[in-house]
Design a protein around this motif. Structure first.
Motif, PDB file in Angstrom:
ATOM      1  N   LEU B  87       0.851  -1.223  -0.002  1.00 48.67           N
ATOM      2  CA  LEU B  87      -0.047  -0.077  -0.001  1.00 48.67           C
ATOM      3  C   LEU B  87       0.928   1.304   0.160  1.00 48.67           C
ATOM      4  CD1 LEU B  87      -2.858  -0.885   2.570  1.00 48.67           C
ATOM      5  CD2 LEU B  87      -2.965  -0.597  -0.087  1.00 48.67           C
ATOM      6  N   ALA B  88       2.216   1.355   0.655  1.00 49.73           N
ATOM      7  CA  ALA B  88       2.992   2.298   0.674  1.00 49.73           C
ATOM      8  C   ALA B  88       3.387   2.525  -0.560  1.00 49.73           C
ATOM      9  CB  ALA B  88       3.834   2.058   1.756  1.00 49.73           C
ATOM     10  N   VAL B 107      -2.114  11.413   5.564  1.00 47.35           N
ATOM     11  CA  VAL B 107      -3.072  10.781   6.174  1.00 47.35           C
ATOM     12  C   VAL B 107      -3.208   9.154   5.384  1.00 47.35           C
ATOM     13  CG1 VAL B 107      -5.648  10.658   5.852  1.00 47.35           C
ATOM     14  CG2 VAL B 107      -4.356  12.977   6.537  1.00 47.35           C
ATOM     15  N   LEU B 108      -2.737   9.420   4.115  1.00 49.40           N
ATOM     16  CA  LEU B 108      -2.634   7.951   3.182  1.00 49.40           C
ATOM     17  C   LEU B 108      -1.703   7.166   3.883  1.00 49.40           C
ATOM     18  CD1 LEU B 108      -3.166   9.229  -0.277  1.00 49.40           C
ATOM     19  CD2 LEU B 108      -4.801   7.973   1.038  1.00 49.40           C
ATOM     20  N   LEU B 109      -0.427   7.549   4.243  1.00 45.25           N
ATOM     21  CA  LEU B 109       0.324   7.012   4.873  1.00 45.25           C
ATOM     22  C   LEU B 109      -0.050   6.312   6.298  1.00 45.25           C
ATOM     23  CD1 LEU B 109       3.647   8.935   3.565  1.00 45.25           C
ATOM     24  CD2 LEU B 109       2.888   6.675   2.886  1.00 45.25           C
ATOM     25  N   ALA B 110      -0.851   6.994   6.854  1.00 49.65           N
ATOM     26  CA  ALA B 110      -1.289   6.491   8.390  1.00 49.65           C
ATOM     27  C   ALA B 110      -2.246   5.187   8.141  1.00 49.65           C
ATOM     28  CB  ALA B 110      -1.766   7.486   9.095  1.00 49.65           C
ATOM     29  N   LEU B 111      -3.027   5.465   7.159  1.00 48.33           N
ATOM     30  CA  LEU B 111      -4.067   4.292   6.737  1.00 48.33           C
ATOM     31  C   LEU B 111      -3.064   3.236   6.367  1.00 48.33           C
ATOM     32  CD1 LEU B 111      -6.724   6.163   4.775  1.00 48.33           C
ATOM     33  CD2 LEU B 111      -6.847   5.702   6.986  1.00 48.33           C
ATOM     34  N   VAL B 151       7.842   7.570  10.452  1.00 48.65           N
ATOM     35  CA  VAL B 151       8.978   6.954   9.512  1.00 48.65           C
ATOM     36  C   VAL B 151       8.886   6.854   7.994  1.00 48.65           C
ATOM     37  CG1 VAL B 151       9.885   4.595   9.433  1.00 48.65           C
ATOM     38  CG2 VAL B 151       9.041   5.523  11.717  1.00 48.65           C
ATOM     39  N   THR B 152       7.771   6.678   7.410  1.00 50.91           N
ATOM     40  CA  THR B 152       7.796   6.718   5.824  1.00 50.91           C
ATOM     41  C   THR B 152       8.167   8.088   5.546  1.00 50.91           C
ATOM     42  OG1 THR B 152       5.423   7.166   5.955  1.00 50.91           O
ATOM     43  CG2 THR B 152       6.144   4.923   5.507  1.00 50.91           C
ATOM     44  N   ASN B 153       7.692   9.189   6.035  1.00 52.50           N
ATOM     45  CA  ASN B 153       7.834  10.391   5.750  1.00 52.50           C
ATOM     46  C   ASN B 153       9.313  10.853   6.047  1.00 52.50           C
ATOM     47  OD1 ASN B 153       6.043  12.206   4.192  1.00 52.50           O
ATOM     48  ND2 ASN B 153       4.667  11.601   6.007  1.00 52.50           N
ATOM     49  N   ASN B 216       9.414   8.250  -5.030  1.00 53.79           N
ATOM     50  CA  ASN B 216       8.517   8.093  -3.881  1.00 53.79           C
ATOM     51  C   ASN B 216       8.099   6.616  -3.528  1.00 53.79           C
ATOM     52  OD1 ASN B 216       8.201  10.856  -2.935  1.00 53.79           O
ATOM     53  ND2 ASN B 216       7.420  11.340  -4.805  1.00 53.79           N
ATOM     54  N   VAL B 217       7.929   5.683  -4.686  1.00 59.97           N
ATOM     55  CA  VAL B 217       7.847   4.453  -4.414  1.00 59.97           C
ATOM     56  C   VAL B 217       8.602   3.627  -3.750  1.00 59.97           C
ATOM     57  CG1 VAL B 217       8.599   3.950  -6.861  1.00 59.97           C
ATOM     58  CG2 VAL B 217       7.070   2.415  -5.733  1.00 59.97           C
ATOM     59  N   GLY B 218       9.903   4.048  -3.791  1.00 60.60           N
ATOM     60  CA  GLY B 218      11.075   3.303  -3.317  1.00 60.60           C
ATOM     61  C   GLY B 218      11.172   3.850  -1.831  1.00 60.60           C
ATOM     62  N   SER B 219      11.155   5.224  -1.522  1.00 65.31           N
ATOM     63  CA  SER B 219      11.535   5.740  -0.261  1.00 65.31           C
ATOM     64  C   SER B 219      10.569   5.323   0.739  1.00 65.31           C
ATOM     65  CB  SER B 219      11.856   7.174  -0.183  1.00 65.31           C
ATOM     66  OG  SER B 219      10.954   7.932  -0.967  1.00 65.31           O
ATOM     67  N   LEU B 220       9.172   5.705   0.097  1.00 62.87           N
ATOM     68  CA  LEU B 220       7.876   5.096   1.046  1.00 62.87           C
ATOM     69  C   LEU B 220       8.036   3.680   1.434  1.00 62.87           C
ATOM     70  CD1 LEU B 220       5.099   7.674  -0.310  1.00 62.87           C
ATOM     71  CD2 LEU B 220       6.621   7.984   1.585  1.00 62.87           C
ATOM     72  N   TYR B 221       8.142   3.107   0.447  1.00 64.84           N
ATOM     73  CA  TYR B 221       8.205   1.498   0.458  1.00 64.84           C
ATOM     74  C   TYR B 221       9.380   0.874   1.574  1.00 64.84           C
ATOM     75  CZ  TYR B 221       8.786  -3.774  -0.049  1.00 64.84           C
ATOM     76  OH  TYR B 221       8.613  -4.796   0.193  1.00 64.84           O
ATOM     77  N   VAL B 222      10.574   1.647   1.443  1.00 62.85           N
ATOM     78  CA  VAL B 222      11.403   1.349   2.322  1.00 62.85           C
ATOM     79  C   VAL B 222      11.027   1.721   3.820  1.00 62.85           C
ATOM     80  CG1 VAL B 222      13.984   1.646   3.124  1.00 62.85           C
ATOM     81  CG2 VAL B 222      13.289   1.385   0.760  1.00 62.85           C
ATOM     82  N   GLY B 223      10.502   2.911   3.917  1.00 64.83           N
ATOM     83  CA  GLY B 223      10.103   3.566   5.173  1.00 64.83           C
ATOM     84  C   GLY B 223       9.094   2.656   5.977  1.00 64.83           C
ATOM     85  N   ALA B 224       8.002   2.144   5.127  1.00 63.53           N
ATOM     86  CA  ALA B 224       6.914   1.145   5.684  1.00 63.53           C
ATOM     87  C   ALA B 224       7.538   0.004   5.851  1.00 63.53           C
ATOM     88  CB  ALA B 224       5.728   1.086   4.340  1.00 63.53           C
TER      89      ALA B 224
END
Lengths: 84, 329
Positions: B87-88, B107-111, B151-153, B216-224
């Motif tokens: 999802l991230a 908000v999306l990243l919290a979900l 963390v993702t941000n 963003n796909v990479g950094s948000l995935y790694v953070g998640a």
């Protein structure tokens, strides 16, 4: 120098975690407290967290502008498109 | 012992090989969709494919699915990890195609953290410094989505220079891998092994001068992935300490910009580039970032700044190890 800054942030983080635990952990106890006291506990824990963030941000600003002032670059302005 | 080593090794090798095999496909996909980013820190301003993070998320996901079937490890925690991180990645991909509203994104990243909560992939008795294990059965599920956003941000905010996000995340992932392995917690260690494999391959393409950007796909995935593993493995505090540089960077940016705003609306940038050297912008209006702090004393090249960021991350990793083994009962 940034390592010293991180060390300070880390030390503060441990203190903040301890303080938050002191305020928040009683909420998980089996006895029932009045709702107002529970809200107060969460509010205080949140304020402690905010104070921590503001404290190291202010510290970083103070440190950055002290260095810039020493290098006589403080207050200058230039435009560019670097995102860093 | 040998079965554990085989599991870790298989996860590491499989994700690394898959990520490596996916690189040409991702480069072609970027060409077809026109998803390129300008490398603004180089005088020749090259156009680089900016969805390289797809290699990490497909590499890790497929590797985790295959190894968990092979070694009979598939359970609700592995599935929650896969769903949350996917999802991230989708949120990240969405932002790579079209910029998200700066308020909608957190908000999306919290979900994104909700599968971890609803699938019960957490242990609501965190081990806290000085006070030990505490029952936070009501508060913990509320904190999970907040932790996902932070963390993702934070990891996303570090993706500013060639290799900066990749190498600093490699240090943080290795720290969590080491801690969980020492504690004998195999499942999170094996998830970390997969992530390390993919990140190592990606680091080769993302290091200076970058041939691929994570996007963003990479950094948000790694953070998640990092926060999911930390929650599943009950090493949340160690992770927060290990990524202190990223967290401070994130909050410096939010605080200097007076809230959640798009970086494109900045009147002044944190650093300026001259002859491929980065120098801190001395203007009071420029936002505070780690890179600006590092380049405040003297101008540095992009690779020098990344090296310093890695050194800071290693320092934070040592603090995380000290916190986990000396301050947590």
């Amino acid at each position: 120098m940034l390592a010293v800054f991180l060390l300070i942030v880390w030390g503060m983080f441990l203190c903040v975690l301890y303080l938050m635990s002191v305020f928040v952990i009683p909420l998980s106890m089996p006895y029932h407290e009045p709702l107002l006291i529970s809200i107060y506990r969460i509010g205080v824990a949140f304020i402690v967290l905010i104070v921590w963030v503001i404290a190291w941000h202010r510290l970083a600003i103070f440190w950055l502008y002290r260095i810039l002032r020493r290098s006589n670059r403080y207050g200058m302005s230039r435009q560019n498109d670097s995102p860093s | 012992m040998s079965a554990t080593l085989l599991l870790l090794f298989t996860s590491f090798i499989m994700s690394a090989l898959l990520s490596y095999a996916l690189v040409p496909f991702v480069k072609n996909l970027a060409k077809k969709t026109g998803l390129f980013g300008v490398d603004v820190h180089k005088s020749w301003r090259p156009l680089i494919p900016k969805i390289g993070g797809i290699t990490i998320f497909i590499g890790v996901t497929v590797s985790v699915l295959i190894t968990s079937f092979l070694f009979n490890m598939l359970d609700n925690r592995v599935l929650a990890f896969i769903i949350s991180t996917e999802l991230a990645a989708i949120v990240g991909l969405w932002e790579d195609f079209r910029e998200l509203n700066p308020v909608l994104k957190p908000v999306l990243l919290a979900l994104v953290g909700l599968p971890i909560v609803f699938m019960g992939a957490y242990y609501p008795y965190p081990n806290l410094p000085f006070v030990g294990k505490r029952a936070l059965t009501i508060l913990y599920p509320i904190l999970v989505p907040i932790a996902f956003t932070v963390v993702t941000n934070a990891v996303n905010s570090m993706d500013v220079l060639n290799g900066s996000m990749t190498f600093t995340s490699l240090v943080a992932t290795s720290t969590i891998f080491l801690i969980t392995l020492i504690k004998g917690n195999i499942l999170p260690a094996y998830l970390c092994a997969g992530l390390i494999g993919s990140l190592m391959v990606f680091a080769y393409y993302n290091k200076y001068p970058a041939k691929l950007f994570p996007g963003n796909v990479g950094s948000l995935y790694v953070g998640a992935s990092l926060i999911s593993v930390a929650i599943i493995g009950s090493v949340e505090i160690a992770l927060l300490v290990a990524i202190l540089p990223q967290i401070t960077n994130e909050f410096h940016i939010i605080y200097s910009m007076r809230g959640l705003r798009s970086a494109k609306n900045l009147s002044e940038r944190p650093v300026f580039v001259e002859n491929d050297m980065l120098t801190a912008n001395p203007s009071k209006k420029a936002p505070l970032t780690l890179v600006r702090m590092l380049t405040s004393k003297c101008s540095l090249s992009e690779s020098e700044v990344v090296k310093m960021l890695v050194i800071i991350s290693i320092f934070s990793a040592i603090l995380a190890l000290i916190t986990e083994f000396f301050f947590i009962k």
